[in-house]
Every structure is written in structure tokens, then in C-alpha cells.
Design an enzyme around this catalytic site. Structure first.
Site, PDB file in Angstrom:
ATOM      1  N   HIS A  13     -86.202  19.878 -64.558  1.00  0.00           N
ATOM      2  CA  HIS A  13     -85.355  18.782 -65.042  1.00  0.00           C
ATOM      3  C   HIS A  13     -85.960  18.132 -66.278  1.00  0.00           C
ATOM      4  O   HIS A  13     -85.270  17.861 -67.262  1.00  0.00           O
ATOM      5  CB  HIS A  13     -85.175  17.759 -63.914  1.00  0.00           C
ATOM      6  N   CYS A  44     -76.198  32.721 -74.606  1.00  0.00           N
ATOM      7  CA  CYS A  44     -76.503  31.301 -74.400  1.00  0.00           C
ATOM      8  C   CYS A  44     -77.981  31.048 -74.138  1.00  0.00           C
ATOM      9  O   CYS A  44     -78.355  29.999 -73.639  1.00  0.00           O
ATOM     10  CB  CYS A  44     -75.665  30.726 -73.253  1.00  0.00           C
TER      11      CYS A  44
END
Length: 753
Positions: free
Chosen positions: A361, A673
Site C-alpha cells: 500500500h 499497464c
């Protein structure tokens, strides 16, 4: 032998100087192997010579005096060949060289092994015997194992300054990790220690030693009271003998035991938490080395009591925003997003974490915020770098502590150039992503965080190429409800409408964990992750699919992406679940158009199933990060092998070129991506291969757009043809830089090493 080896390594780890560490090595190894001599030679790269650094058995006057070139003498031969040498009659060997300073003419037998760390020869470890003795296989295996174990300790000592040479205090040190977010920064290190972690307490000189002593005794009193209450609660449930242990704890915490020692350390110039950590460490290291099992168990008791005292000390010593310096390089064992949020945005220059991965994160957050970040810096001595000036290079995953003036000036110039370039490129962001000969190359953005500024991004991109739905899951304390997910997805879809938004279904596992849904596996990247998890938990996937469909009503810009696909069966099952989700909504009177569905091409197996996949899905999205990782068998979050991870490896580029060609033949749009799409030279290669869109983190958009606008599609295709025939990654990188320089866009690449 295993216990002996473990104790030697523990003792060396506890040494406070290089001299002490070397003395420990030679003394303990000689005793363990029952030899007359044990010596250590370290390789001095500046002088290109092996230097006798410590010995027991040879004349101590020779230490620091005797030096050998590689290949000179028996020790030099071991260093040159980087393999063991075992001789019963050493003086009879043609390479033997006599040094009068050592007195080694008295010794017949010789066993030398190289000390090697990550392919670098650091030195040679030698034992010798006066009478003729052929060291057996067990002896040789022990010394080789000892050298391998000590290599990491020695490398850490020499590079980091944890075990500083007395003549070289506070010198420049460089550490390497995994580059997680690009950019460069110069600032002051602030070490954030996790609560009650004795191994992560930084060294600080107290401004008021008396106040530190008061804090210490208050903390000791708190813990003594906690122990007393715990004993009272258990008094009726445990025996008198077991209850006596609580009295022992009280004695350990008394002034005559820990209290006096820690106070003395404070008076010597250490703040209370650091003094406590020093004393506890010294006691536990001693107890862990003793032969008595009962005493070894007491080491755990002392460590536990130390943590309890530290927890109370930390309660009164929280960092506040005003205490952070202007250019903070935040360093910690494991930095959480919450820690990041506590620091004022204007003061944060860079991040360094010993743990964590490029998909954690905090790494995702750092990339979205454009903060240079390096993770996996396992050799970092946290307590000894707090407050030091440092340079962080997020392009190469390096941290320079106490940099030399020349290096600091170089990075100051590079940072200034990067900022000037960013200002220039900002003026081009409203221009189309189009080559000089009119070929349009859509650029899309990777999102998933609230910090992604939609209003600013929307005019600059052709849509969202990857919305990471796992990020809201990671920020929650439970699985988000269907209503919560619907609200989040609708916000994203409506913000970018009518541009397409590619939403990846929940992609956890590997290096992406949910705190409330832990996945503990020996090999997580080859385990339960991505679509494997959600197909095993259809209740989770169905809720997510219904939320996506509900959020897309009347917008018609939803694209669903399935991650970690390895077989056609997985796609068929996921499509059936999607159809069922639409049927359930229809039964509730909610009609939703069927969205386009794609698969991530990241597992090599999918490269050989493109025809079958093309019959089932509407688009391919290449996850170049995982595809590279799986093709090269390299864990990109492992700092030891991170240098082997490179998307410009010839095998990866050839796989991508074939994929683009096959996708065009099948009539299925293919985009990329991964991080390769955000690299200006990589983007030109992908465009030349024929990929139809590139998606990247927002900070990468300006440089990629600038590169595309300054090159023709013909030049990009020629670049692909030239590059695919090159044999090595290094040659590929050099060629790309040369061509970028020829096109006068070399400044868009990270600065050269």
C-alpha cells in the site's frame, strides 16, 4: 558444529567494531577447529591487495603490514581462484611465499577458503597447523560454511559502518534495495521505530540526561506495577513455584539490576530508549551463548521485559509534525500508510523501508504522490543513521548515507535538472499523444487511490488503463460491502466518463495482503493469488461484480479485467459468474449492459493460449511487471536478485513483440499497464511493436508523452527491429540510451550511473 557456528555468528553480530568482530572470528574458529592458527585477510579494493587484518597464532606485528596481490602466495591463490585450498605440506607448494613478519614457517598444514558475498570476494579465511595434518571433509565443510555465514556480516560491516574501522568513522556508505518509486532526493534521515521494537531504536544523544533518568524510572515503576497486577490475577490459577517467576521479574526490573545499568548508559550519552536497548541486547546476547538451557530461556524473559519498559518510554516520546526536518527521508523497518499520513506533505522528501514490496500500500501511495521510494533495504543499520544527511536514488534503489561533497553536488545538479525538465514538460500535457508523423498512441493512467487527481488527469489521458480495486480493500478493516464498493466504483467511473475505465477484479496474494484475510504461503507468487482466490471465494467476486455493474449504469464506460489468468477454464468460470450477476440484478428490475471483459497477460502460460482466449474476451492487458518476473524466475521484491529483474531482457521483449503481433492477427486490442509502459524508451518499443494503448502511474505521463511526440512511428518500428536481435539486457539498455540520445530525448531517461 551447528550450535558452535550459531554462537560464533551471534557473537560477531554483537561486536561493536570491526576489530572486535575479527578478533572474535579468529579466536572462536581456532578453538572450534582445534588448530594452531586462524587468520583473516580482507580484500582492499583501492589497493587491489589482500591485507592481514587479524590473526591468532601468527605474529600480531604482521597485522596490517602483510599484504598480497591476488595470485600471490597461498592466500592470494585462494582469493584469485575463489575456491578452497587444502594442503598437508604448505611450504612444498610452488605458490607458497614466506613472510618473515608472520613466523608461519613453523606451520605445515594450510586450509584457506574465500569469503564471498553476492559474487564479490571480500577476503580469505585461513587455518594452519604446526604438524602435518590433512584437514578432512568435515573441517573443510565447516570453514566454508563459516565463511559463507560471515560473508553477510562482514559485507554489512564494511559497507554500512555498523562495524566501523576506527580510522574511517562517519564515512560515506551506500545501501541497495528495490526501487519502488522513481526520483531523487537529498535530506535528513528520520528513523521511525515500530512500537516496542528494541532492535529498531535509534541512537540519540540526550539534551537532558537527568530528565531521561526520570523517564526511565517512571517506566520501570509502571512495568513493575503491571507485573504485580498480572501475578495477582494469576495467583489462584498457578502453583507457588510458577508464581515465584513474577518475583524474579520484579528483581530484574529493580534498581540493582536493569535500572542501574541503563541509568549508567544514559549518563554516558545515550537517551533512555537507546540505553535500555543497549543493555537488554548485551544481556540477551550473553545468555543466548551460554550452554545452560535454563539461562538461555532467561534471555527471552529479559527481552520481553525490555519491550514492556520501552513501550512506556515511547508513550511520552511521540514525534510531532514540527519535529520533522524540512527534507525528511523517512526510514523504518516497515512504514505503514498511517505513518505516512502523520507526516506533513511538504516535509517528506523520500521513503526507505527494510520490508515491504513494490505492490504494498505504501509503495502504491508513494508512486501516486511522486515520492522517491526504495524498499527491501535489508542491510540498513537503523539505529546508526538517524539524523544523518543522505541521498536517495529511487531510479536505482540506492541510499547514500553521509555522502561525500562531490557526490552531493552531483545529485544537487541532477535534482535541479529534473525539476526544470518537469516544469518544461508540464506545458505539453494538454497536447495530444501523437508521433511526429501523426500516429496516435493513447496514454492511460493507473489509479486506485484518492490522491489521484481526477480533474487534473482527465484532460491528459484517454482513460483509466488499470483501476486497482484491491487498494480500497487494503485500506479497510473488513471486506467492503456491496453498497460501499458501488459508491467507490461509481465515483471512479463517473469522474472519468465518457472515457473507459478498466477495473481489475480483486487481485490479492503474492505481495498484496489484506490485514483481515491473511494468506501465508512458502512461495506466495506461485500460490493462491489473483483470480485463484476470488474463484475459490465466489461470494466475494459476485459482490464485487454486482457492485461494478450497478456503478456503471447509464455510464457505459466499465471494462472488467481478470488478473492472474493461467487457463481458459478460469475465464469461462468468471464469465459465468458475471452473467449470473447480471441476471440477479435483472431479477431485481435493474438492467445493465454487458461490459467488455479482458484478461491480464502476466503468466507465461497465457502466451500460448491467445487464440482460445480471443474467442472469449474483448481485450488483452499485459502486466509487464509480473510477466517479467515469471519469465525470468526473479522475485522483483528480493533485493539480492533485484538486479536480474529487467523488463528489457531480450526474452521479455521478444515475448512482448510476439504477443503484439498475435493480438493484431486475432483482432483483439492489446495494451500494457506495467512499469515498462511508464519508461520513455520502453514506451517507444511497445508503440513500435503495435500495442494499442499504454497505461502508467500519473507521474510517468509527461516524459512518455514527450518521447512519443518527438519520434516517428517508423523510427519506433526500426528501434524494435534493431533491439530484438540484441543478446543481453545491458546491450539493450545501452542501445536504447544511444538511440534516445540520437533523437535528442536522452534527457527523458533517468540519469546515467
Amino acid at each position: 558444529m551447528l550450535d558452535t557456528l550459531r554462537r560464533i555468528v551471534q557473537e560477531v553480530n554483537g561486536a561493536r567494531s570491526l576489530d572486535a568482530a575479527l578478533a572474535t572470528m579468529v579466536r572462536r574458529i581456532r578453538k572450534a577447529m582445534r588448530t594452531d592458527v586462524c587468520s583473516i585477510y580482507l580484500f582492499d579494493r583501492e589497493r587491489d591487495r589482500l591485507v592481514l587484518m587479524d590473526t591468532i597464532g601468527l605474529r600480531t606485528q604482521a597485522v596490517g603490514i602483510v599484504t598480497l596481490r591476488l595470485g600471490e602466495g597461498l592466500v592470494g591463490l585462494v582469493g584469485q581462484r575463489e575456491e578452497p585450498l587444502n594442503l598437508e605440506d604448505a611450504p612444498g607448494h610452488p605458490q607458497f611465499r614466506y613472510f618473515a613478519e608472520t613466523g608461519e614457517e613453523r606451520f605445515s598444514s594450510f586450509l584457506g577458503v574465500p569469503i564471498i558475498h553476492q559474487r564479490r570476494m571480500l577476503g580469505v579465511l585461513v587455518v594452519q597447523q604446526q604438524e602435518k595434518r590433512r584437514f578432512d571433509e568435515g573441517d573443510e565443510a565447516f570453514l566454508v560454511t563459516m565463511a559463507a555465514q560471515l560473508a553477510g556480516v562482514l559485507a554489512h560491516a564494511l559497507v554500512s559502518g555498523t562495524l566501523n574501522r576506527p580510522a574511517e568513522p562517519d564515512g560515506q556508505a551506500m545501501f541497495s534495495g528495490v526501487a519502488a518509486s522513481p526520483g531523487m532526493a537529498i535530506g535528513e534521515i528520520v528513523v521511525v521505530a515500530p512500537p516496542a521494537d528494541l532492535d529498531s531504536v535509534p541512537d540519540l544523544i540526550p539534551t537532558d540526561p537527568d530528565a531521561e533518568v526520570v523517564r526511565l524510572h517512571a517506566a520501570l515503576a509502571h512495568v513493575r506495577e503491571d507485573i504485580r497486577k498480572a501475578g495477582a490475577r494469576l495467583a489462584s490459577r498457578i502453583s507457588t513455584q510458577e508464581l515465584a517467576l513474577f518475583d524474579v521479574y520484579q528483581q530484574m526490573l529493580g534498581d540493582a539490576a536493569l535500572g542501574n545499568e541503563v541509568e549508567k548508559r544514559i549518563r554516558e550519552g545515550q537517551w533512555a530508549p537507546g540505553a535500555l536497548a543497549d543493555v537488554v541486547r548485551r544481556h540477551t546476547q550473553y545468555l543466548e551463548r551460554v550452554d545452560d538451557g535454563y539461562l538461555r530461556e532467561r534471555a527471552m524473559d529479559i527481552r520481553d521485559l525490555g519491550r514492556r519498559v520501552l513501550a512506556h518510554l515511547q508513550e511520552s516520546n511521540e514525534l510531532t509534525p514540527s519535529t520533522y526536518p524540512a527534507n525528511t527521508i523517512l526510514v523504518g523497518d516497515e512504514i505503514s500508510a498511517a505513518t505516512l499520513g502523520e507526516l506533513p506533505r511538504g516535509r517528506l522528501a523520500a521513503l526507505v523501508s527494510i520490508r515491504g514490496s513494490s505492490n504494498s500500500h505504501v509503495a502504491i501511495l508513494a508512486r501516486a504522490m511522486g515520492i522517491p521510494t526504495v524498499l527491501g533495504m535489508v542491510d540498513l543499520p537503523l539505529p546508526r543513521i538517524n539524523g544523518a544527511k543522505a541521498i536517495l536514488d529511487g531510479h536505482r534503489g540506492r541510499l547514500f548515507v553521509r555522502p561525500e561533497p562531490q557526490l552531493a553536488k552531483r545529485y544537487e545538479r541532477l535534482i535541479k535538472e529534473e525539476r526544470a525538465l518537469a516544469e518544461v514538460l508540464e506545458h505539453e500535457q494538454h497536447l495530444p499523444s501523437e508521433t511526429s508523423d501523426g500516429h496516435r498512441m493513447p496514454l492511460m493512467v493507473n489509479t486506485g487511490l484518492a490522491v489521484d487527481m481526477v480533474a487534473q488527469l482527465k484532460p491528459r489521458v484517454s482513460g483509466v488503463g488499470l483501476y486497482r480495486t484491491e487498494v480500497p480493500f487494503m485500506m479497510n478493516e473488513r471486506f467492503p460491502s456491496e453498497q460501499e464498493q458501488t459508491r467507490l466504483y461509481h465515483e471512479q467511473l463517473s469522474s472519468f466518463a465518457p472515457l473507459p475505465v478498466v477495473m481489475r477484479t480483486l487481485d490479492i496474494g503474492g505481495d498484496k495482503d489484506l490485514p483481515y484475510f491473511p494468506i501465508n504461503e512458502a512461495n506466495p507468487f506461485l500460490g493462491w493469488r489473483g483470480i485463484r482466490v476470488t474463484l475459490d471465494h465466489p461470494e466475494v467476486l459476485m459482490v464485487q461484480m454486482r457492485a461494478m455493474l450497478m456503478a456503471s449504469r447509464e455510464l457505459d464506460n466499465l471494462r472488467i479485467l481478470l488478473p492472474m489468468i493461467t487457463s481458459v477454464d478460469e475465464v469461462d468460470t468468471a464469465l459465468r459468474l458475471l452473467a449470473r450477476a447480471r441476471e440477479e440484478l435483472a431479477e431485481d428490475g435493474i438492467e445493465v449492459a454487458s461490459p467488455k471483459v479482458g484478461v491480464m497477460i502476466e503468466v507465461p502460460a497465457t502466451l500460448y493460449q491467445l487464440s482460445a482466449l480471443a474467442e472469449r474476451v474483448d481485450f488483452f492487458s499485459v502486466g509487464s511487471n509480473d510477466l517479467t518476473q515469471y519469465l525470468l524466475a526473479v522475485d522483483r521484491n528480493n533485493a539480492r536478485v533485484a538486479s536480474l529483474y529487467d523488463a528489457c531482457h531480450p526474452a521479455v521483449l521478444n515475448a512482448l513483440a510476439r504477443l503484439a503481433e498475435e493480438s493484431q492477427r486475432l483482432g483483439v486490442p492489446a495494451s500494457v499497464c506495467g512499469e515498462l509502459a511508464g519508461d520513455p524508451s520502453g514506451a517507444l518499443l511497445l508503440m513500435g511493436m503495435g500495442f494499442e494503448a499504454l497505461s502508467m502511474n500519473a507521474p510517468s505521463l509527461p516524459r512518455v508523452r514527450a518521447a512519443i511526440r518527438r519520434v516517428s512511428i517508423g523510427d519506433a518500428r526500426s528501434l524494435v527491429a534493431e533491439t530484438l536481435s540484441l543478446p543481453t539486457t545491458a546491450v539493450v539498455r545501452a542501445h536504447l540510451r544511444q538511440r534516445m540520445t540520437d533523437w535528442q530525448i536522452g534527457h527523458l531517461l533517468p540519469p546515467q550511473d
